[in-house]
Write a protein that holds these residues in place. Structure first.
Motif, mmCIF file in Angstrom:
data_model
loop_
_atom_site.group_PDB
_atom_site.id
_atom_site.type_symbol
_atom_site.label_atom_id
_atom_site.label_comp_id
_atom_site.label_asym_id
_atom_site.label_seq_id
_atom_site.Cartn_x
_atom_site.Cartn_y
_atom_site.Cartn_z
ATOM 1 N N ALA A 15 -10.983 16.027 -36.291
ATOM 2 C CA ALA A 15 -12.027 15.041 -36.585
ATOM 3 C C ALA A 15 -13.246 15.721 -37.191
ATOM 4 O O ALA A 15 -13.868 15.186 -38.120
ATOM 5 N N CYS A 22 -12.723 10.621 -43.250
ATOM 6 C CA CYS A 22 -11.939 9.576 -42.580
ATOM 7 C C CYS A 22 -12.136 9.711 -41.075
ATOM 8 O O CYS A 22 -12.583 10.736 -40.586
ATOM 9 N N ASP A 23 -11.829 8.645 -40.374
ATOM 10 C CA ASP A 23 -11.904 8.651 -38.912
ATOM 11 C C ASP A 23 -10.561 9.113 -38.358
ATOM 12 O O ASP A 23 -9.510 8.685 -38.822
ATOM 13 N N LEU A 25 -8.325 8.869 -35.182
ATOM 14 C CA LEU A 25 -8.176 8.087 -33.960
ATOM 15 C C LEU A 25 -7.011 8.634 -33.159
ATOM 16 O O LEU A 25 -5.923 8.849 -33.702
ATOM 17 N N ASN A 26 -7.213 8.825 -31.898
ATOM 18 C CA ASN A 26 -6.170 9.317 -31.015
ATOM 19 C C ASN A 26 -5.661 8.161 -30.164
ATOM 20 O O ASN A 26 -6.424 7.495 -29.490
ATOM 21 N N ARG A 27 -4.363 7.965 -30.196
ATOM 22 C CA ARG A 27 -3.759 6.929 -29.361
ATOM 23 C C ARG A 27 -2.697 7.549 -28.463
ATOM 24 O O ARG A 27 -1.680 6.944 -28.177
ATOM 25 N N ASP A 52 -8.348 -1.443 -42.163
ATOM 26 C CA ASP A 52 -7.714 -1.143 -40.882
ATOM 27 C C ASP A 52 -6.429 -0.338 -41.039
ATOM 28 O O ASP A 52 -5.845 0.076 -40.053
ATOM 29 N N PRO A 54 -4.123 2.677 -41.501
ATOM 30 C CA PRO A 54 -4.239 4.137 -41.372
ATOM 31 C C PRO A 54 -3.802 4.866 -42.629
ATOM 32 O O PRO A 54 -2.886 4.431 -43.334
#
Length: 160
Positions: A15, A22-23, A25-27, A52, A54
């Motif tokens: 990040a 870019c963002d 995101l961890n899922r 939205d 990715p």
């Protein structure tokens, strides 16, 4: 992985490298296997507007799936189901307009059996994973990537 954004974690480092580009995101869900991930994936990534969507999605499973059935039946997933679950996740992502070239499968990493066994003993159980078995799951992940036309990060080989 769930804890990758802790201080010094690889998610936090990534990040930081991509800040203002870019963002990240961890899922990640610690302890999950592909059966459980396949179920929750539609809640995490949906078809939406381009803001939205990715840029890339990584799928990193196999360590929990490869747990020995006799010692850890809760997390164990048979090798053929593991491969089918990975394929299903790639197909789902395709259905929500994420092309194969934006999906990156990641093989499970090698297992240091002696260190893992120490942790198992501390938790009051027997060794519940074997490096040779994890290797079979890594090979299955490589095959799924080839079959689905996705990229793959072969941590299994890189870390041997």
């Amino acid at each position: 992985m769930q804890f990758s954004f802790q201080q010094g974690g690889w998610g936090a480092s990534l990040a930081d490298k991509l800040v203002r580009k870019c963002d990240v995101l961890n899922r990640g869900f610690s302890g999950y296997n592909t059966r459980w991930a396949k179920i929750i994936l539609p809640r995490l990534i949906r078809k939406g507007n381009s803001l939205d969507t990715p840029v890339a999605v990584t799928i990193f499973f196999g360590a929990n799936d490869s747990a020995l059935k006799e010692e850890n039946p809760k997390q164990h997933i048979a090798l053929d189901e593991y491969a089918a679950n990975l394929k299903s996740m790639v197909q789902y992502l395709k259905s929500v307009d994420i092309p194969e070239n934006r999906v990156i499968l990641i093989t499970p990493t090698p297992l240091c059996e002696t260190a893992w066994e120490k942790q198992c003993i501390i938790q009051g159980c027997k060794l519940n994973r074997l490096n040779s078995v994890v290797g079979e799951y890594a090979n299955a992940c490589l095959q799924v990537a080839q079959d689905c036309g996705t990229d793959v990060l072969d941590l299994w080989t890189l870390m041997q």
